[in-house]
Design a protein around this motif. Structure first.
Motif, short mmCIF file in Angstrom:
data_model
loop_
_atom_site.label_atom_id
_atom_site.label_comp_id
_atom_site.label_asym_id
_atom_site.label_seq_id
_atom_site.Cartn_x
_atom_site.Cartn_y
_atom_site.Cartn_z
N GLU A 87 0.83 -1.21 0.00
CA GLU A 87 0.00 0.00 0.00
C GLU A 87 0.87 1.26 0.00
O GLU A 87 0.45 2.29 -0.52
CB GLU A 87 -0.93 0.04 1.22
N GLN A 88 2.06 1.18 0.61
CA GLN A 88 2.96 2.32 0.67
C GLN A 88 3.80 2.43 -0.60
O GLN A 88 4.05 3.53 -1.09
CB GLN A 88 3.92 2.17 1.86
N TYR A 109 2.60 -7.26 -6.76
CA TYR A 109 2.63 -6.37 -5.60
C TYR A 109 3.49 -7.05 -4.54
O TYR A 109 3.45 -8.27 -4.40
CB TYR A 109 1.22 -6.14 -5.05
N ALA A 138 -3.54 -7.61 -2.51
CA ALA A 138 -3.75 -6.31 -3.15
C ALA A 138 -4.97 -6.34 -4.05
O ALA A 138 -5.79 -5.40 -4.05
CB ALA A 138 -2.51 -5.91 -3.95
N LYS A 141 -8.16 -6.41 -1.92
CA LYS A 141 -8.44 -5.09 -1.33
C LYS A 141 -8.95 -4.12 -2.39
O LYS A 141 -9.89 -3.37 -2.15
CB LYS A 141 -7.20 -4.53 -0.65
N GLN A 142 -8.36 -4.14 -3.56
CA GLN A 142 -8.81 -3.24 -4.63
C GLN A 142 -10.23 -3.58 -5.08
O GLN A 142 -11.03 -2.68 -5.35
CB GLN A 142 -7.83 -3.28 -5.80
N ASP A 145 -12.53 -2.31 -2.33
CA ASP A 145 -12.62 -0.86 -2.41
C ASP A 145 -13.53 -0.42 -3.56
O ASP A 145 -14.32 0.51 -3.43
CB ASP A 145 -11.23 -0.24 -2.57
#
Length: 151
Positions: A87-88, A109, A138, A141-142, A145
């Motif tokens: 995420e960073q 990722y 990742a 989560k995407q 979202d």
């Protein structure tokens, strides 16, 4: 009292480092590669003999060098681990997603852990870089979202 490791255990440990499904790189203080495991070989297409003694930055120009040097400097100065989550910083080295048909990502990722490695004198002489494939997390989560944004 220091733990004693016999030669058989060293062989087992080396086998484990080669077989685990994470990238393992050991760098000296000049960012030259001293250890390169099979995960790194499989995803980069470069074998240990090709990368040994090479600068990490010369092999992977996509690395954000100032950011990575700051991370490593912290590990060297404090003698503690440092972490980077996808995420960073989505990745350290740009590897293709190795599930191109079923996967939704164009690249892997990565979560990264930096470990200080002390020499016989106790001073930190090397850094171990551990690269974890975080692509599935990742993508999940995407997707979550995107669903949240749509509702």
């Amino acid at each position: 009292m220091a733990a004693q490791i016999d030669i058989n255990e060293v062989h087992w440990l080396l086998d484990i480092v080669q077989c685990i499904d994470v990238g393992v790189i050991v760098l000296d203080r000049q960012y030259q590669i001293e250890v390169w495991n099979s995960f790194m070989e499989n995803h980069s297409g470069m074998g240990p003999d090709q990368v040994y003694g090479q600068s990490l930055f010369s092999l992977f120009s996509e690395i954000d060098e100032p950011w990575f040097r700051r991370k490593v400097d912290t590990v060297l100065q404090l003698g503690t681990r440092a972490f980077s989550l996808w995420e960073q910083h989505p990745y350290l080295v740009h590897f293709k997603n190795y599930q191109p048909i079923t996967g939704l990502a164009d690249y892997m990722y990565q979560n990264v852990t930096l470990l200080p490695l002390a020499g016989a004198t106790g001073s930190i002489e090397h850094i171990c870089v551990v690269i974890y494939d975080a692509t599935q997390a990742a993508m999940h989560k995407q997707q979550l979202d995107a669903l949240s944004a749509a509702s």
